[in-house]
Design a protein around this motif. Structure first.
Motif, PDB file in Angstrom:
ATOM      1  N   TRP A  67     -19.307   1.808   7.751  1.00 19.59           N
ATOM      2  CA  TRP A  67     -17.974   2.002   7.168  1.00 19.59           C
ATOM      3  C   TRP A  67     -16.857   1.522   8.085  1.00 19.59           C
ATOM      4  CZ3 TRP A  67     -20.117   2.181   2.914  1.00 19.59           C
ATOM      5  CH2 TRP A  67     -21.137   3.066   2.589  1.00 19.59           C
ATOM      6  N   GLU A  68     -16.995   1.731   9.381  1.00 22.89           N
ATOM      7  CA  GLU A  68     -15.953   1.287  10.325  1.00 22.89           C
ATOM      8  C   GLU A  68     -15.778  -0.232  10.260  1.00 22.89           C
ATOM      9  OE1 GLU A  68     -13.819   3.039  12.180  1.00 22.89           O
ATOM     10  OE2 GLU A  68     -14.654   4.889  11.364  1.00 22.89           O
ATOM     11  N   TYR A  69     -16.878  -0.957  10.210  1.00 20.66           N
ATOM     12  CA  TYR A  69     -16.783  -2.415  10.137  1.00 20.66           C
ATOM     13  C   TYR A  69     -16.142  -2.840   8.822  1.00 20.66           C
ATOM     14  CZ  TYR A  69     -17.752  -7.360  10.365  1.00 20.66           C
ATOM     15  OH  TYR A  69     -17.601  -8.718  10.394  1.00 20.66           O
ATOM     16  N   VAL A  70     -16.539  -2.200   7.731  1.00 22.81           N
ATOM     17  CA  VAL A  70     -15.974  -2.539   6.419  1.00 22.81           C
ATOM     18  C   VAL A  70     -14.457  -2.371   6.448  1.00 22.81           C
ATOM     19  CG1 VAL A  70     -15.868  -1.881   3.976  1.00 22.81           C
ATOM     20  CG2 VAL A  70     -18.080  -1.954   5.162  1.00 22.81           C
ATOM     21  N   ILE A  71     -13.996  -1.259   6.964  1.00 23.81           N
ATOM     22  CA  ILE A  71     -12.559  -0.987   7.016  1.00 23.81           C
ATOM     23  C   ILE A  71     -11.848  -2.008   7.897  1.00 23.81           C
ATOM     24  CG2 ILE A  71     -10.820   0.677   7.807  1.00 23.81           C
ATOM     25  CD1 ILE A  71     -12.928   2.874   6.955  1.00 23.81           C
ATOM     26  N   SER A  72     -12.388  -2.263   9.057  1.00 25.98           N
ATOM     27  CA  SER A  72     -11.781  -3.218   9.983  1.00 25.98           C
ATOM     28  C   SER A  72     -11.746  -4.625   9.391  1.00 25.98           C
ATOM     29  CB  SER A  72     -12.561  -3.211  11.301  1.00 25.98           C
ATOM     30  OG  SER A  72     -12.041  -4.167  12.181  1.00 25.98           O
ATOM     31  N   ALA A  73     -12.857  -5.048   8.803  1.00 25.47           N
ATOM     32  CA  ALA A  73     -12.915  -6.393   8.222  1.00 25.47           C
ATOM     33  C   ALA A  73     -11.958  -6.518   7.039  1.00 25.47           C
ATOM     34  CB  ALA A  73     -14.342  -6.712   7.787  1.00 25.47           C
ATOM     35  N   ALA A  74     -11.917  -5.517   6.180  1.00 29.96           N
ATOM     36  CA  ALA A  74     -11.021  -5.566   5.016  1.00 29.96           C
ATOM     37  C   ALA A  74      -9.562  -5.645   5.459  1.00 29.96           C
ATOM     38  CB  ALA A  74     -11.253  -4.355   4.114  1.00 29.96           C
ATOM     39  N   GLN A  75      -9.219  -4.896   6.498  1.00 26.19           N
ATOM     40  CA  GLN A  75      -7.845  -4.961   7.024  1.00 26.19           C
ATOM     41  C   GLN A  75      -7.541  -6.348   7.580  1.00 26.19           C
ATOM     42  OE1 GLN A  75      -8.024  -1.667   9.763  1.00 26.19           O
ATOM     43  NE2 GLN A  75      -7.079  -0.257   8.294  1.00 26.19           N
ATOM     44  N   GLY A  76      -8.501  -6.927   8.293  1.00 23.53           N
ATOM     45  CA  GLY A  76      -8.296  -8.239   8.889  1.00 23.53           C
ATOM     46  C   GLY A  76      -8.280  -9.367   7.866  1.00 23.53           C
ATOM     47  N   LEU A  77      -8.985  -9.193   6.757  1.00 22.82           N
ATOM     48  CA  LEU A  77      -9.049 -10.234   5.729  1.00 22.82           C
ATOM     49  C   LEU A  77      -7.900 -10.148   4.723  1.00 22.82           C
ATOM     50  CD1 LEU A  77     -12.895 -10.190   5.124  1.00 22.82           C
ATOM     51  CD2 LEU A  77     -11.567 -12.129   5.995  1.00 22.82           C
ATOM     52  N   ALA A  78      -7.226  -9.017   4.692  1.00 21.74           N
ATOM     53  CA  ALA A  78      -6.093  -8.869   3.768  1.00 21.74           C
ATOM     54  C   ALA A  78      -5.059  -9.958   4.058  1.00 21.74           C
ATOM     55  CB  ALA A  78      -5.475  -7.486   3.909  1.00 21.74           C
ATOM     56  N   GLY A  79      -4.591 -10.587   2.996  1.00 21.09           N
ATOM     57  CA  GLY A  79      -3.614 -11.658   3.138  1.00 21.09           C
ATOM     58  C   GLY A  79      -4.230 -13.037   3.251  1.00 21.09           C
ATOM     59  N   LYS A  80      -5.512 -13.108   3.527  1.00 19.73           N
ATOM     60  CA  LYS A  80      -6.197 -14.406   3.606  1.00 19.73           C
ATOM     61  C   LYS A  80      -6.545 -14.864   2.187  1.00 19.73           C
ATOM     62  CE  LYS A  80      -6.104 -14.056   8.041  1.00 19.73           C
ATOM     63  NZ  LYS A  80      -4.799 -14.256   8.607  1.00 19.73           N
ATOM     64  N   VAL A  85      -7.762 -11.966  -2.870  1.00 22.19           N
ATOM     65  CA  VAL A  85      -8.846 -10.990  -2.777  1.00 22.19           C
ATOM     66  C   VAL A  85      -8.319  -9.643  -2.270  1.00 22.19           C
ATOM     67  CG1 VAL A  85     -11.262 -10.730  -2.037  1.00 22.19           C
ATOM     68  CG2 VAL A  85     -10.265 -12.995  -2.134  1.00 22.19           C
ATOM     69  N   ASP A  86      -7.018  -9.537  -2.080  1.00 22.10           N
ATOM     70  CA  ASP A  86      -6.436  -8.330  -1.481  1.00 22.10           C
ATOM     71  C   ASP A  86      -6.735  -7.056  -2.269  1.00 22.10           C
ATOM     72  OD1 ASP A  86      -5.520  -9.914   0.544  1.00 22.10           O
ATOM     73  OD2 ASP A  86      -3.385  -9.582   0.138  1.00 22.10           O
ATOM     74  N   SER A  87      -6.727  -7.116  -3.591  1.00 20.36           N
ATOM     75  CA  SER A  87      -7.012  -5.900  -4.362  1.00 20.36           C
ATOM     76  C   SER A  87      -8.452  -5.452  -4.131  1.00 20.36           C
ATOM     77  CB  SER A  87      -6.745  -6.114  -5.852  1.00 20.36           C
ATOM     78  OG  SER A  87      -7.554  -7.148  -6.370  1.00 20.36           O
ATOM     79  N   PHE A  88      -9.369  -6.396  -3.974  1.00 21.20           N
ATOM     80  CA  PHE A  88     -10.748  -6.042  -3.659  1.00 21.20           C
ATOM     81  C   PHE A  88     -10.840  -5.431  -2.267  1.00 21.20           C
ATOM     82  CE2 PHE A  88     -14.769  -7.177  -1.581  1.00 21.20           C
ATOM     83  CZ  PHE A  88     -15.637  -6.408  -2.346  1.00 21.20           C
ATOM     84  N   TYR A  89     -10.153  -6.037  -1.288  1.00 18.50           N
ATOM     85  CA  TYR A  89     -10.193  -5.502   0.067  1.00 18.50           C
ATOM     86  C   TYR A  89      -9.635  -4.087   0.119  1.00 18.50           C
ATOM     87  CZ  TYR A  89     -11.408 -10.222   1.569  1.00 18.50           C
ATOM     88  OH  TYR A  89     -12.036 -11.432   1.731  1.00 18.50           O
ATOM     89  N   GLN A  90      -8.585  -3.824  -0.633  1.00 17.60           N
ATOM     90  CA  GLN A  90      -8.020  -2.472  -0.688  1.00 17.60           C
ATOM     91  C   GLN A  90      -9.040  -1.509  -1.298  1.00 17.60           C
ATOM     92  OE1 GLN A  90      -5.147  -1.433   0.642  1.00 17.60           O
ATOM     93  NE2 GLN A  90      -5.611   0.639   0.017  1.00 17.60           N
ATOM     94  N   ASP A  91      -9.690  -1.936  -2.369  1.00 14.92           N
ATOM     95  CA  ASP A  91     -10.673  -1.096  -3.047  1.00 14.92           C
ATOM     96  C   ASP A  91     -11.878  -0.794  -2.158  1.00 14.92           C
ATOM     97  OD1 ASP A  91     -11.838   0.189  -5.497  1.00 14.92           O
ATOM     98  OD2 ASP A  91     -13.314  -1.425  -5.227  1.00 14.92           O
ATOM     99  N   ILE A  92     -12.434  -1.816  -1.520  1.00 19.93           N
ATOM    100  CA  ILE A  92     -13.628  -1.579  -0.697  1.00 19.93           C
ATOM    101  C   ILE A  92     -13.273  -0.749   0.539  1.00 19.93           C
ATOM    102  CG2 ILE A  92     -13.620  -3.688   0.730  1.00 19.93           C
ATOM    103  CD1 ILE A  92     -16.711  -3.795   0.079  1.00 19.93           C
TER     104      ILE A  92
END
Length: 119
Positions: A67-80, A85-92
């Motif tokens: 879960w920690e990696y998922v959260i960190s990766a989603a935060q880092g990928l937001a805006g890319k 894909v930002d709505s997916f990153y927020q959801d995951i």
């Protein structure tokens, strides 16, 4: 964001970026959803391979309950990827935060139950 399912992902031209999102189960069938991104900003070209790899690693981490990696990766990928894909990153990210506090059962495999598709 364009979403396609299952076998359609095999027929995508190379000039598109294809990212796996979720796998859904309805009855006894499963289908995987993909995000199809037609144009990536020119500023992301030098790191596109890294961004795609990070996204794939995040999906693997989700299935592996990291879960920690998922959260960190989603935060880092937001805006890319043009933010497509930002709505997916927020959801995951929200799902991962929920599972940190309420771990899924032993039989959980990351597949989401759905009645949204037939056939």
């Amino acid at each position: 964001m364009n979403i396609i399912f299952g076998d359609q992902a095999q027929h995508i031209p190379d000039n598109y970026t294809l990212l796996e999102l979720d796998t859904f189960r309805a009855a006894s069938k499963t289908k995987t959803a993909y995000c199809l991104i037609p144009a990536v900003p020119i500023t992301e070209f030098p790191i596109l391979e890294h961004l795609v790899e990070c996204h794939h690693n995040m999906i693997d981490a989700y299935r592996g309950r990291n879960w920690e990696y998922v959260i960190s990766a989603a935060q880092g990928l937001a805006g890319k990827f043009n933010g497509e894909v930002d709505s997916f990153y927020q959801d995951i990210m929200q799902r991962a935060m929920h599972y940190q506090l309420n771990p899924p059962g032993d039989d959980w495999d990351g597949t989401r139950e759905s009645s949204a598709f037939e056939s």
